[in-house]
Design a protein around this motif. Sequence first.
Motif, mmCIF file in Angstrom:
data_model
loop_
_atom_site.group_PDB
_atom_site.id
_atom_site.type_symbol
_atom_site.label_atom_id
_atom_site.label_comp_id
_atom_site.label_asym_id
_atom_site.label_seq_id
_atom_site.Cartn_x
_atom_site.Cartn_y
_atom_site.Cartn_z
ATOM 1 N N ALA A 31 0.721 -1.111 -0.027
ATOM 2 C CA ALA A 31 0.035 0.013 0.002
ATOM 3 C C ALA A 31 0.958 1.379 -0.111
ATOM 4 C CB ALA A 31 -0.750 0.035 1.080
ATOM 5 N N ALA A 32 1.946 1.198 0.886
ATOM 6 C CA ALA A 32 2.878 2.235 0.864
ATOM 7 C C ALA A 32 3.438 2.724 -0.490
ATOM 8 C CB ALA A 32 3.876 2.180 1.986
ATOM 9 N N MET A 33 3.937 1.647 -1.019
ATOM 10 C CA MET A 33 4.783 1.621 -2.379
ATOM 11 C C MET A 33 3.776 1.981 -3.407
ATOM 12 S SD MET A 33 7.762 1.289 -1.785
ATOM 13 C CE MET A 33 7.603 2.038 -0.169
ATOM 14 N N ALA A 34 2.465 1.918 -3.275
ATOM 15 C CA ALA A 34 1.478 2.122 -4.296
ATOM 16 C C ALA A 34 1.233 3.864 -4.336
ATOM 17 C CB ALA A 34 0.186 1.434 -4.379
ATOM 18 N N LYS A 35 1.161 4.242 -3.173
ATOM 19 C CA LYS A 35 0.811 5.732 -2.953
ATOM 20 C C LYS A 35 2.110 6.436 -3.294
ATOM 21 C CE LYS A 35 -2.433 5.693 0.721
ATOM 22 N NZ LYS A 35 -2.754 5.993 2.107
ATOM 23 N N VAL A 36 3.460 5.859 -2.882
ATOM 24 C CA VAL A 36 4.627 6.691 -2.977
ATOM 25 C C VAL A 36 5.133 6.614 -4.616
ATOM 26 C CG1 VAL A 36 7.198 6.798 -2.663
ATOM 27 C CG2 VAL A 36 5.702 6.285 -0.781
ATOM 28 N N GLY A 37 4.804 5.679 -5.293
ATOM 29 C CA GLY A 37 5.119 5.436 -6.719
ATOM 30 C C GLY A 37 4.027 6.410 -7.472
ATOM 31 N N ALA A 38 3.027 7.048 -7.113
ATOM 32 C CA ALA A 38 2.134 7.931 -8.015
ATOM 33 C C ALA A 38 2.682 9.207 -7.549
ATOM 34 C CB ALA A 38 0.658 7.753 -7.441
ATOM 35 N N ALA A 39 3.524 9.435 -6.304
ATOM 36 C CA ALA A 39 4.037 10.881 -6.259
ATOM 37 C C ALA A 39 5.403 11.140 -6.716
ATOM 38 C CB ALA A 39 4.009 11.095 -4.483
ATOM 39 N N PRO A 40 5.779 12.353 -6.720
ATOM 40 C CA PRO A 40 7.289 12.666 -7.116
ATOM 41 C C PRO A 40 8.130 12.118 -6.237
ATOM 42 C CG PRO A 40 5.712 14.934 -7.040
ATOM 43 C CD PRO A 40 5.033 13.533 -6.441
ATOM 44 N N ALA A 54 11.639 23.306 1.337
ATOM 45 C CA ALA A 54 10.442 24.302 1.097
ATOM 46 C C ALA A 54 9.110 23.736 1.193
ATOM 47 C CB ALA A 54 10.431 24.754 -0.375
ATOM 48 N N ASP A 55 8.032 24.457 1.690
ATOM 49 C CA ASP A 55 6.775 23.722 1.851
ATOM 50 C C ASP A 55 6.550 23.274 0.464
ATOM 51 O OD1 ASP A 55 6.477 24.630 4.322
ATOM 52 O OD2 ASP A 55 5.110 26.121 4.078
ATOM 53 N N GLY A 56 5.774 22.105 0.338
ATOM 54 C CA GLY A 56 5.246 21.508 -0.629
ATOM 55 C C GLY A 56 6.498 20.176 -1.318
ATOM 56 N N THR A 57 7.470 20.102 -0.627
ATOM 57 C CA THR A 57 8.475 19.413 -1.148
ATOM 58 C C THR A 57 8.282 17.859 -0.460
ATOM 59 O OG1 THR A 57 10.413 21.086 -0.871
ATOM 60 C CG2 THR A 57 10.940 18.869 -0.907
ATOM 61 N N HIS A 58 8.466 16.957 -1.774
ATOM 62 C CA HIS A 58 8.293 15.581 -1.180
ATOM 63 C C HIS A 58 9.386 15.068 -0.368
ATOM 64 C CE1 HIS A 58 5.043 15.801 -3.714
ATOM 65 N NE2 HIS A 58 4.420 14.636 -3.307
ATOM 66 N N VAL A 59 9.304 14.649 0.629
ATOM 67 C CA VAL A 59 10.613 14.196 1.687
ATOM 68 C C VAL A 59 10.307 12.887 2.127
ATOM 69 C CG1 VAL A 59 11.498 16.516 2.065
ATOM 70 C CG2 VAL A 59 9.886 15.497 3.608
ATOM 71 N N SER A 60 11.542 12.116 2.676
ATOM 72 C CA SER A 60 11.560 11.001 3.338
ATOM 73 C C SER A 60 12.341 11.075 4.579
ATOM 74 C CB SER A 60 11.900 9.710 2.445
ATOM 75 O OG SER A 60 11.071 9.135 1.427
ATOM 76 N N VAL A 61 11.523 10.945 5.745
ATOM 77 C CA VAL A 61 12.221 11.344 7.055
ATOM 78 C C VAL A 61 12.081 9.908 7.943
ATOM 79 C CG1 VAL A 61 12.565 12.613 9.006
ATOM 80 C CG2 VAL A 61 11.613 13.658 6.664
ATOM 81 N N ALA A 62 13.103 9.412 8.502
ATOM 82 C CA ALA A 62 13.145 8.168 9.256
ATOM 83 C C ALA A 62 13.092 8.587 10.802
ATOM 84 C CB ALA A 62 14.549 7.476 8.925
ATOM 85 N N GLY A 63 12.613 7.814 11.531
ATOM 86 C CA GLY A 63 12.835 7.941 13.024
ATOM 87 C C GLY A 63 11.467 6.878 13.509
ATOM 88 N N ARG A 133 25.967 14.982 -3.488
ATOM 89 C CA ARG A 133 24.458 15.467 -3.756
ATOM 90 C C ARG A 133 23.929 14.694 -4.836
ATOM 91 N NH1 ARG A 133 20.280 17.556 -1.680
ATOM 92 N NH2 ARG A 133 18.838 18.968 -2.854
ATOM 93 N N HIS A 134 24.591 15.045 -5.772
ATOM 94 C CA HIS A 134 24.212 14.430 -7.401
ATOM 95 C C HIS A 134 23.932 12.744 -7.416
ATOM 96 C CE1 HIS A 134 28.547 13.690 -7.777
ATOM 97 N NE2 HIS A 134 28.074 12.695 -8.713
ATOM 98 N N LEU A 135 24.452 12.100 -6.548
ATOM 99 C CA LEU A 135 24.069 10.833 -6.466
ATOM 100 C C LEU A 135 23.090 10.219 -5.858
ATOM 101 C CD1 LEU A 135 27.962 9.792 -5.835
ATOM 102 C CD2 LEU A 135 26.828 9.786 -8.020
ATOM 103 N N PHE A 136 22.490 11.226 -5.044
ATOM 104 C CA PHE A 136 21.387 10.864 -3.779
ATOM 105 C C PHE A 136 20.083 11.538 -4.201
ATOM 106 C CE2 PHE A 136 25.295 9.731 -1.714
ATOM 107 C CZ PHE A 136 25.118 8.189 -1.563
ATOM 108 N N ALA A 137 20.249 12.947 -4.453
ATOM 109 C CA ALA A 137 19.121 13.792 -4.644
ATOM 110 C C ALA A 137 18.228 13.232 -5.987
ATOM 111 C CB ALA A 137 19.377 15.009 -4.555
ATOM 112 N N PRO A 138 16.888 13.619 -5.815
ATOM 113 C CA PRO A 138 15.981 13.355 -7.025
ATOM 114 C C PRO A 138 16.335 14.420 -8.022
ATOM 115 C CG PRO A 138 14.798 13.488 -5.002
ATOM 116 C CD PRO A 138 15.952 13.810 -4.683
ATOM 117 N N GLN A 139 16.486 14.124 -9.310
ATOM 118 C CA GLN A 139 16.902 14.949 -10.536
ATOM 119 C C GLN A 139 16.484 16.224 -10.462
ATOM 120 O OE1 GLN A 139 19.782 14.102 -12.394
ATOM 121 N NE2 GLN A 139 19.706 12.653 -10.919
ATOM 122 N N THR A 140 15.331 16.547 -10.093
ATOM 123 C CA THR A 140 14.852 17.978 -9.898
ATOM 124 C C THR A 140 15.392 18.649 -8.934
ATOM 125 O OG1 THR A 140 12.857 16.888 -8.610
ATOM 126 C CG2 THR A 140 12.544 17.342 -10.859
#
Length: 145
Positions: A31-40, A54-63, A133-140
């Motif tokens: 279920a998680a991958m289906a939602k994440v797969g449809a997002a940036p 910035a607000d509106g940025t798609h991020v993944s945070v662990a904890g 950074r260029h190795l890990f960050a999304p291309q955008t």
Amino acid sequence: QAFWFRAEQQLSSADGSIISCIMANQDMLKAAMAKVGAAPVAERVNFQAFQKAADGTHVSVAGSVKNETLTTPDGGSIQLTGAKEQMADGFVEVTGVKEGAGLSVLAVVPLGAQVDAELWDEAVKMSQLPQLRHLFAPQTAVAAA
């Protein structure tokens, strides 16, 4: 050098706990991958980088999640909104959209109870270094930096 040694040590002593965590949570992960797969593509951040995003940025945070608050390995707390049915015990990675000081949750991926949180935080910090950074960050995100 200490980072890589701890990473090797963590992987060699995992004794299948990551695999067992994945097997125990297959439906939640699907279920998680289906939602994440449809997002940036989300950028993996710690609390310090989350605050700068910035607000509106798609991020993944662990904890660790408790009472709809994510406590990050670097000592921050992020209020979570939405997708409360996905919350899990133990160490998790939450993917969502930054909204002010909070995170609107798209998906929660349980990572188990035996995660080296300090090692995770060091890996995230390393991914934020300008030289890497260029190795890990999304291309955008790389293009905008």
